[in-house]
Design a protein around this motif. Structure first.
Motif, PDB file in Angstrom:
ATOM      1  N   TYR A  25      24.270 134.251 -44.832  1.00 43.68           N
ATOM      2  CA  TYR A  25      24.107 134.402 -45.992  1.00 43.68           C
ATOM      3  C   TYR A  25      22.361 134.224 -46.279  1.00 43.68           C
ATOM      4  O   TYR A  25      22.514 134.713 -47.553  1.00 43.68           O
ATOM      5  CB  TYR A  25      24.795 132.648 -46.408  1.00 43.68           C
ATOM      6  CG  TYR A  25      24.198 131.992 -47.767  1.00 43.68           C
ATOM      7  CD1 TYR A  25      25.440 132.327 -48.690  1.00 43.68           C
ATOM      8  CD2 TYR A  25      22.845 130.986 -47.814  1.00 43.68           C
ATOM      9  CE1 TYR A  25      25.127 131.678 -50.140  1.00 43.68           C
ATOM     10  CE2 TYR A  25      22.645 131.032 -49.044  1.00 43.68           C
ATOM     11  CZ  TYR A  25      23.905 131.379 -50.533  1.00 43.68           C
ATOM     12  OH  TYR A  25      23.487 130.896 -51.658  1.00 43.68           O
ATOM     13  N   LEU A  26      21.696 133.760 -45.371  1.00 44.53           N
ATOM     14  CA  LEU A  26      20.557 133.797 -45.573  1.00 44.53           C
ATOM     15  C   LEU A  26      20.195 135.104 -45.907  1.00 44.53           C
ATOM     16  O   LEU A  26      19.071 135.734 -46.159  1.00 44.53           O
ATOM     17  CB  LEU A  26      19.432 132.857 -44.615  1.00 44.53           C
ATOM     18  CG  LEU A  26      19.653 131.728 -44.642  1.00 44.53           C
ATOM     19  CD1 LEU A  26      19.304 130.696 -43.575  1.00 44.53           C
ATOM     20  CD2 LEU A  26      18.689 131.222 -45.645  1.00 44.53           C
ATOM     21  N   ASP A  27      21.035 135.726 -44.742  1.00 42.74           N
ATOM     22  CA  ASP A  27      20.073 137.333 -44.913  1.00 42.74           C
ATOM     23  C   ASP A  27      21.033 137.894 -45.793  1.00 42.74           C
ATOM     24  O   ASP A  27      19.933 138.935 -46.059  1.00 42.74           O
ATOM     25  CB  ASP A  27      21.162 138.097 -43.005  1.00 42.74           C
ATOM     26  CG  ASP A  27      20.096 137.532 -42.016  1.00 42.74           C
ATOM     27  OD1 ASP A  27      19.119 137.197 -42.143  1.00 42.74           O
ATOM     28  OD2 ASP A  27      20.164 137.786 -41.462  1.00 42.74           O
ATOM     29  N   GLU A  28      22.083 137.972 -46.449  1.00 48.72           N
ATOM     30  CA  GLU A  28      22.395 138.649 -47.443  1.00 48.72           C
ATOM     31  C   GLU A  28      21.524 138.607 -48.645  1.00 48.72           C
ATOM     32  O   GLU A  28      21.356 139.033 -49.645  1.00 48.72           O
ATOM     33  CB  GLU A  28      23.817 138.054 -47.783  1.00 48.72           C
ATOM     34  CG  GLU A  28      24.872 139.089 -47.051  1.00 48.72           C
ATOM     35  CD  GLU A  28      24.752 140.485 -46.813  1.00 48.72           C
ATOM     36  OE1 GLU A  28      25.607 140.931 -48.276  1.00 48.72           O
ATOM     37  OE2 GLU A  28      24.678 141.247 -45.824  1.00 48.72           O
ATOM     38  N   SER A  29      21.673 137.158 -48.933  1.00 53.17           N
ATOM     39  CA  SER A  29      21.147 136.267 -50.143  1.00 53.17           C
ATOM     40  C   SER A  29      19.519 136.820 -50.282  1.00 53.17           C
ATOM     41  O   SER A  29      19.242 137.080 -51.139  1.00 53.17           O
ATOM     42  CB  SER A  29      21.121 134.804 -50.101  1.00 53.17           C
ATOM     43  OG  SER A  29      20.665 134.354 -49.185  1.00 53.17           O
ATOM     44  N   GLY A  30      19.053 136.953 -49.022  1.00 55.97           N
ATOM     45  CA  GLY A  30      17.233 137.283 -48.696  1.00 55.97           C
ATOM     46  C   GLY A  30      17.319 138.436 -49.633  1.00 55.97           C
ATOM     47  O   GLY A  30      16.769 138.794 -50.167  1.00 55.97           O
ATOM     48  N   GLN A  31      18.032 139.544 -49.479  1.00 51.79           N
ATOM     49  CA  GLN A  31      18.452 141.025 -49.935  1.00 51.79           C
ATOM     50  C   GLN A  31      18.711 141.213 -51.088  1.00 51.79           C
ATOM     51  O   GLN A  31      17.375 141.255 -52.196  1.00 51.79           O
ATOM     52  CB  GLN A  31      19.224 141.612 -48.650  1.00 51.79           C
ATOM     53  CG  GLN A  31      18.978 143.376 -49.431  1.00 51.79           C
ATOM     54  CD  GLN A  31      17.541 144.363 -49.083  1.00 51.79           C
ATOM     55  OE1 GLN A  31      17.258 143.455 -47.766  1.00 51.79           O
ATOM     56  NE2 GLN A  31      17.665 144.611 -50.449  1.00 51.79           N
ATOM     57  N   PHE A  32      19.562 140.280 -52.054  1.00 50.01           N
ATOM     58  CA  PHE A  32      19.954 140.214 -53.100  1.00 50.01           C
ATOM     59  C   PHE A  32      18.853 139.304 -54.002  1.00 50.01           C
ATOM     60  O   PHE A  32      18.215 140.079 -54.890  1.00 50.01           O
ATOM     61  CB  PHE A  32      21.081 139.318 -53.199  1.00 50.01           C
ATOM     62  CG  PHE A  32      21.599 138.873 -54.305  1.00 50.01           C
ATOM     63  CD1 PHE A  32      21.717 139.375 -55.639  1.00 50.01           C
ATOM     64  CD2 PHE A  32      20.780 137.825 -55.199  1.00 50.01           C
ATOM     65  CE1 PHE A  32      22.654 139.383 -56.945  1.00 50.01           C
ATOM     66  CE2 PHE A  32      21.174 137.535 -56.400  1.00 50.01           C
ATOM     67  CZ  PHE A  32      21.637 138.441 -57.807  1.00 50.01           C
TER      68      PHE A  32
END
Length: 201
Positions: A25-32
């Protein structure tokens, strides 16, 4: 691939504070978040520069136009001086001072500015207020974004909660909508300025 990047959680540990789901989640939300913040920052930076320059130009012209709304003190001074000269002549020639016509100018009278002058000043003051407000809102948005991307600490689960809390705040305060309205405000300010310029000319 997150299955290779992060080790699989032990059975029954899929929702632990350090579980893989939080890291993903942190990786995906970080890119977003990176994409969202970069877009907002670019827009806000352009709006800040534009609003600042435009406000400087308008404030200079507003200062000059505002002078036109006030009493013409040069005219008042000349009128009073002429009256004083006439009085001194009358005294020197021993003529009647009462026969000297009084100045028709009244310092307490309202401004003699034309309706067009008032409209120009009104539009330019409104334009200045809107452009300064645009700059203020842009600064506030920059501060919100700065707080949004501030580093978080703790377990991946805690970081996820903080990130989600911040994101919900951005959505609740309609920050993307506000950023989208900044160019509209600046365009409105420019439109009012140009209308005032047309009325002036």
């Amino acid at each position: 691939d997150y299955e290779q990047k992060y080790p699989q959680d032990a059975e029954g540990k899929g929702m632990d504070p350090n579980a893989r789901v939080w890291r993903v989640y942190l990786d995906e939300s970080g890119q977003f978040d990176l994409d969202m913040v970069e877009g907002i920052k670019d827009t806000v930076d352009v709006m800040l520069v534009s609003a600042g320059l435009f406000s400087a130009i308008v404030s200079t012209l507003v200062g000059q136009a505002y002078i036109g709304l006030q009493q013409d003190f040069t005219k008042v001074t000349v009128s009073v001086l002429l009256e004083l000269v006439e009085i001194q002549r009358a005294i020197a020639t021993q003529g009647p001072v009462e026969s000297i016509p009084r100045s028709t100018l009244n310092l307490d009278s309202p401004s003699t500015a034309s309706v067009n002058d008032r409209w120009v000043c009104g539009m330019w003051f409104t334009s200045l207020a809107i452009s300064v407000s645009t700059a203020l809102i842009a600064v506030l948005v920059k501060q919100w974004i700065q707080a949004y991307v501030a580093p978080t600490f703790g377990t991946p689960q805690a970081q996820t909660r903080v990130r989600h809390f911040r994101y919900m705040g951005i959505e609740e305060w309609h920050v993307p909508l506000i950023v989208g309205l900044l160019p509209t405000l600046l365009h409105l300010s420019l439109f009012l300025f140009l209308v005032g310029l047309v009325v002036l000319l």
